[in-house]
Write a protein that holds these residues in place. Structure first.
Motif, mmCIF file in Angstrom:
data_model
loop_
_atom_site.group_PDB
_atom_site.id
_atom_site.type_symbol
_atom_site.label_atom_id
_atom_site.label_comp_id
_atom_site.label_asym_id
_atom_site.label_seq_id
_atom_site.Cartn_x
_atom_site.Cartn_y
_atom_site.Cartn_z
ATOM 1 N N UNK A 64 -4.383 -2.815 -5.257
ATOM 2 C CA UNK A 64 -3.347 -3.136 -4.273
ATOM 3 C C UNK A 64 -2.137 -2.226 -4.470
ATOM 4 N N UNK A 65 -1.675 -2.129 -5.700
ATOM 5 C CA UNK A 65 -0.495 -1.306 -5.996
ATOM 6 C C UNK A 65 -0.755 0.163 -5.685
ATOM 7 N N UNK A 66 -1.891 0.659 -6.118
ATOM 8 C CA UNK A 66 -2.230 2.064 -5.905
ATOM 9 C C UNK A 66 -2.354 2.381 -4.418
ATOM 10 N N UNK A 67 -3.058 1.540 -3.686
ATOM 11 C CA UNK A 67 -3.271 1.787 -2.258
ATOM 12 C C UNK A 67 -1.971 1.700 -1.463
ATOM 13 N N UNK A 68 -1.118 0.756 -1.805
ATOM 14 C CA UNK A 68 0.151 0.642 -1.090
ATOM 15 C C UNK A 68 1.090 1.799 -1.430
ATOM 16 N N UNK A 69 1.042 2.257 -2.664
ATOM 17 C CA UNK A 69 1.836 3.432 -3.030
ATOM 18 C C UNK A 69 1.349 4.647 -2.242
ATOM 19 N N UNK A 70 0.036 4.832 -2.198
ATOM 20 C CA UNK A 70 -0.543 5.971 -1.480
ATOM 21 C C UNK A 70 -0.244 5.901 0.019
ATOM 22 N N UNK A 71 -0.071 4.687 0.532
ATOM 23 C CA UNK A 71 0.237 4.507 1.956
ATOM 24 C C UNK A 71 1.726 4.691 2.249
ATOM 25 N N UNK A 72 2.511 4.953 1.203
ATOM 26 C CA UNK A 72 3.931 5.218 1.407
ATOM 27 C C UNK A 72 4.814 3.983 1.438
ATOM 28 N N UNK A 73 4.311 2.869 0.971
ATOM 29 C CA UNK A 73 5.130 1.649 0.941
ATOM 30 C C UNK A 73 6.239 1.784 -0.101
ATOM 31 N N UNK A 74 7.244 0.979 0.026
ATOM 32 C CA UNK A 74 8.388 1.013 -0.879
ATOM 33 C C UNK A 74 7.958 0.687 -2.313
ATOM 34 N N UNK A 75 8.325 1.571 -3.228
ATOM 35 C CA UNK A 75 7.987 1.360 -4.635
ATOM 36 C C UNK A 75 8.631 0.073 -5.146
ATOM 37 N N UNK A 76 9.858 -0.177 -4.734
ATOM 38 C CA UNK A 76 10.554 -1.381 -5.185
ATOM 39 C C UNK A 76 9.826 -2.649 -4.725
ATOM 40 N N UNK A 77 9.324 -2.631 -3.496
ATOM 41 C CA UNK A 77 8.587 -3.799 -2.996
ATOM 42 C C UNK A 77 7.286 -4.002 -3.766
ATOM 43 N N UNK A 78 6.580 -2.913 -4.017
ATOM 44 C CA UNK A 78 5.315 -3.016 -4.760
ATOM 45 C C UNK A 78 5.594 -3.491 -6.183
ATOM 46 N N UNK A 79 6.648 -2.969 -6.786
ATOM 47 C CA UNK A 79 7.011 -3.382 -8.144
ATOM 48 C C UNK A 79 7.344 -4.868 -8.187
ATOM 49 N N UNK A 80 8.016 -5.344 -7.175
ATOM 50 C CA UNK A 80 8.375 -6.760 -7.113
ATOM 51 C C UNK A 80 7.122 -7.635 -7.058
ATOM 52 N N UNK A 81 6.185 -7.248 -6.213
ATOM 53 C CA UNK A 81 4.947 -8.014 -6.068
ATOM 54 C C UNK A 81 4.108 -7.947 -7.343
ATOM 55 N N UNK A 82 4.064 -6.761 -7.959
ATOM 56 C CA UNK A 82 3.202 -6.571 -9.132
ATOM 57 C C UNK A 82 3.895 -6.922 -10.446
ATOM 58 N N UNK A 83 5.158 -7.315 -10.358
ATOM 59 C CA UNK A 83 5.941 -7.715 -11.529
ATOM 60 C C UNK A 83 6.103 -6.591 -12.549
ATOM 61 N N UNK A 84 6.231 -5.369 -12.061
ATOM 62 C CA UNK A 84 6.546 -4.224 -12.924
ATOM 63 C C UNK A 84 8.056 -4.118 -13.003
ATOM 64 N N UNK A 85 8.578 -3.949 -14.204
ATOM 65 C CA UNK A 85 10.034 -3.968 -14.404
ATOM 66 C C UNK A 85 10.693 -2.612 -14.167
ATOM 67 N N UNK A 86 10.018 -1.535 -14.540
ATOM 68 C CA UNK A 86 10.616 -0.209 -14.404
ATOM 69 C C UNK A 86 9.681 0.705 -13.622
ATOM 70 N N UNK A 87 10.266 1.743 -13.022
ATOM 71 C CA UNK A 87 9.436 2.706 -12.297
ATOM 72 C C UNK A 87 8.494 3.424 -13.253
ATOM 73 N N UNK A 88 8.970 3.696 -14.444
ATOM 74 C CA UNK A 88 8.118 4.362 -15.434
ATOM 75 C C UNK A 88 6.873 3.519 -15.725
#
Length: 112
Positions: A64-88
């Motif tokens: 889900x995260x990979x496909x949405x990133x590849x589709x150009x979705x907002x990194x912040x939104x994907x991070x929120x959904x996936x519970x990732x704290x930092x961009x790194x």
């Protein structure tokens, strides 16, 4: 949404969620046989298992995260959904090639 009075549906139990993921993957055609080996009671066991049996909730989440990133979705939104704290942490988590990263940057209009 009407079905649940404009609210979210009830949370699925883990076993039901796992079974639903396997059913979806089977329906999507992930039926190739994969060679799997593991140790059971001290003996090496080798089996061929349909690919859809190997898909877990984590696989679905990462995809889900990979496909949405590849589709150009907002990194912040994907991070929120996936519970990732930092961009790194997020970039380490997703499975994306360097070329795909470059294309995603272009899609986001960075060089416009």
């Amino acid at each position: 949404m009407k079905r649940y009075n404009n609210s979210f549906p009830p949370k699925l139990s883990e076993p039901i969620l796992r079974e639903n993921i396997k059913t979806a993957c089977s329906s999507a055609g992930f039926k190739d046989l994969i060679n799997v080996s593991y140790t059971k009671a001290g003996k090496l066991v080798k089996k061929e298992i349909p690919k859809y049996h190997l898909v877990k909730t984590h696989t679905a989440r990462r995809s889900f995260c990979t496909n949405h990133y590849a589709a150009g979705k907002s990194i912040q939104d994907i991070m929120l959904i996936s519970e990732r704290k930092t961009e790194r942490e997020f970039y380490k988590y997703i499975r994306i090639e360097k070329e795909q990263k470059a294309l995603a940057i272009l899609k986001n209009g960075f060089f416009d």
